[in-house]
Design a protein around this motif. Sequence first.
Motif, PDB file in Angstrom:
ATOM      1  N   THR A  32       0.824  -1.215   0.000  1.00 52.51           N
ATOM      2  CA  THR A  32       0.000   0.000   0.000  1.00 52.51           C
ATOM      3  C   THR A  32       0.854   1.258   0.000  1.00 52.51           C
ATOM      4  O   THR A  32       0.416   2.287  -0.509  1.00 52.51           O
ATOM      5  CB  THR A  32      -0.977   0.015   1.193  1.00 52.51           C
ATOM      6  OG1 THR A  32      -0.248  -0.090   2.419  1.00 52.51           O
ATOM      7  CG2 THR A  32      -1.989  -1.113   1.085  1.00 52.51           C
ATOM      8  N   ALA A  33       2.057   1.174   0.540  1.00 57.99           N
ATOM      9  CA  ALA A  33       2.956   2.332   0.464  1.00 57.99           C
ATOM     10  C   ALA A  33       3.324   2.607  -0.987  1.00 57.99           C
ATOM     11  O   ALA A  33       3.390   3.767  -1.418  1.00 57.99           O
ATOM     12  CB  ALA A  33       4.216   2.081   1.293  1.00 57.99           C
ATOM     13  N   LEU A  36       0.520   4.362  -2.696  1.00 56.84           N
ATOM     14  CA  LEU A  36       0.370   5.777  -2.345  1.00 56.84           C
ATOM     15  C   LEU A  36       0.904   6.693  -3.443  1.00 56.84           C
ATOM     16  O   LEU A  36       0.453   7.829  -3.588  1.00 56.84           O
ATOM     17  CB  LEU A  36       1.101   6.086  -1.036  1.00 56.84           C
ATOM     18  CG  LEU A  36       0.433   5.631   0.245  1.00 56.84           C
ATOM     19  CD1 LEU A  36       1.374   5.805   1.428  1.00 56.84           C
ATOM     20  CD2 LEU A  36      -0.857   6.389   0.479  1.00 56.84           C
ATOM     21  N   SER A  40      -5.041   7.875  -4.700  1.00 58.80           N
ATOM     22  CA  SER A  40      -5.407   8.655  -3.522  1.00 58.80           C
ATOM     23  C   SER A  40      -6.124   7.786  -2.481  1.00 58.80           C
ATOM     24  O   SER A  40      -6.150   8.121  -1.307  1.00 58.80           O
ATOM     25  CB  SER A  40      -6.295   9.820  -3.924  1.00 58.80           C
ATOM     26  OG  SER A  40      -7.481   9.334  -4.525  1.00 58.80           O
ATOM     27  N   TYR A  43      -4.156   5.684   0.778  1.00 57.97           N
ATOM     28  CA  TYR A  43      -3.886   6.184   2.123  1.00 57.97           C
ATOM     29  C   TYR A  43      -4.753   5.467   3.151  1.00 57.97           C
ATOM     30  O   TYR A  43      -4.289   5.086   4.224  1.00 57.97           O
ATOM     31  CB  TYR A  43      -4.106   7.701   2.207  1.00 57.97           C
ATOM     32  CG  TYR A  43      -3.927   8.225   3.601  1.00 57.97           C
ATOM     33  CD1 TYR A  43      -2.655   8.430   4.123  1.00 57.97           C
ATOM     34  CD2 TYR A  43      -5.020   8.466   4.429  1.00 57.97           C
ATOM     35  CE1 TYR A  43      -2.478   8.871   5.417  1.00 57.97           C
ATOM     36  CE2 TYR A  43      -4.848   8.908   5.722  1.00 57.97           C
ATOM     37  CZ  TYR A  43      -3.581   9.118   6.218  1.00 57.97           C
ATOM     38  OH  TYR A  43      -3.414   9.549   7.499  1.00 57.97           O
ATOM     39  N   HIS A  46      -3.471   1.985   3.707  1.00 62.17           N
ATOM     40  CA  HIS A  46      -2.223   2.023   4.458  1.00 62.17           C
ATOM     41  C   HIS A  46      -2.505   2.338   5.931  1.00 62.17           C
ATOM     42  O   HIS A  46      -1.870   1.774   6.827  1.00 62.17           O
ATOM     43  CB  HIS A  46      -1.278   3.060   3.842  1.00 62.17           C
ATOM     44  CG  HIS A  46       0.139   2.936   4.307  1.00 62.17           C
ATOM     45  ND1 HIS A  46       0.947   1.883   3.965  1.00 62.17           N
ATOM     46  CD2 HIS A  46       0.888   3.736   5.101  1.00 62.17           C
ATOM     47  CE1 HIS A  46       2.143   2.051   4.513  1.00 62.17           C
ATOM     48  NE2 HIS A  46       2.126   3.159   5.219  1.00 62.17           N
ATOM     49  N   ASP A  47      -3.468   3.206   6.170  1.00 64.43           N
ATOM     50  CA  ASP A  47      -3.837   3.563   7.534  1.00 64.43           C
ATOM     51  C   ASP A  47      -4.429   2.355   8.268  1.00 64.43           C
ATOM     52  O   ASP A  47      -4.040   2.049   9.389  1.00 64.43           O
ATOM     53  CB  ASP A  47      -4.833   4.727   7.513  1.00 64.43           C
ATOM     54  CG  ASP A  47      -5.205   5.187   8.907  1.00 64.43           C
ATOM     55  OD1 ASP A  47      -4.288   5.375   9.734  1.00 64.43           O
ATOM     56  OD2 ASP A  47      -6.416   5.371   9.172  1.00 64.43           O
ATOM     57  N   ARG A  98       4.590  12.051   9.526  1.00 65.63           N
ATOM     58  CA  ARG A  98       4.913  12.158   8.100  1.00 65.63           C
ATOM     59  C   ARG A  98       6.406  12.423   7.852  1.00 65.63           C
ATOM     60  O   ARG A  98       6.793  13.259   7.044  1.00 65.63           O
ATOM     61  CB  ARG A  98       4.061  13.226   7.430  1.00 65.63           C
ATOM     62  CG  ARG A  98       2.583  12.900   7.484  1.00 65.63           C
ATOM     63  CD  ARG A  98       1.783  13.881   6.640  1.00 65.63           C
ATOM     64  NE  ARG A  98       0.364  13.677   6.819  1.00 65.63           N
ATOM     65  CZ  ARG A  98      -0.389  12.849   6.101  1.00 65.63           C
ATOM     66  NH1 ARG A  98       0.170  12.114   5.174  1.00 65.63           N
ATOM     67  NH2 ARG A  98      -1.676  12.749   6.319  1.00 65.63           N
TER      68      ARG A  98
END
Length: 134
Positions: A32-33, A36, A40, A43, A46-47, A98
């Motif tokens: 998922t990174a 990214l 869109s 995210y 990934h979260d 971040r």
Amino acid sequence: MSRPTTTTPRPGTFLRTAMVLQTLALFFQASTAGLLLSSSRAYMLHDYGSKVMYGAAMLYVIATVLAWRPGGGSPRPILYSTGFLLLASAQVALGIARVASLHVPLGVVMFALSTLALVRSLSPGSLLRPAAGS
């Protein structure tokens, strides 16, 4: 006449399952990174994946304690799993802040360490060896 057989899980099955889950969660995070960069919606994946990865790291700690306690073997795997949970905590904090310059390399290191621990555990007789003095 056939005798009834009972199947008992091999020692360390829960530990190996926790390690597999952790490694798969880290692989999902890496995937998922990469998404990214092109999507869109990645995210959100990934979260959610970060929460699963952190839970898997906690499960790994629990599994090492449960695998160690009955056999009285070396507590070293508990130290490894606790260290990994600390790395996961740092990873989550860096992700929230971040700080990609540290978040990405730490993720690569975590995936490598998790994969190494998993491969090591799959080798015969390697899971929770007795302590040297025992």
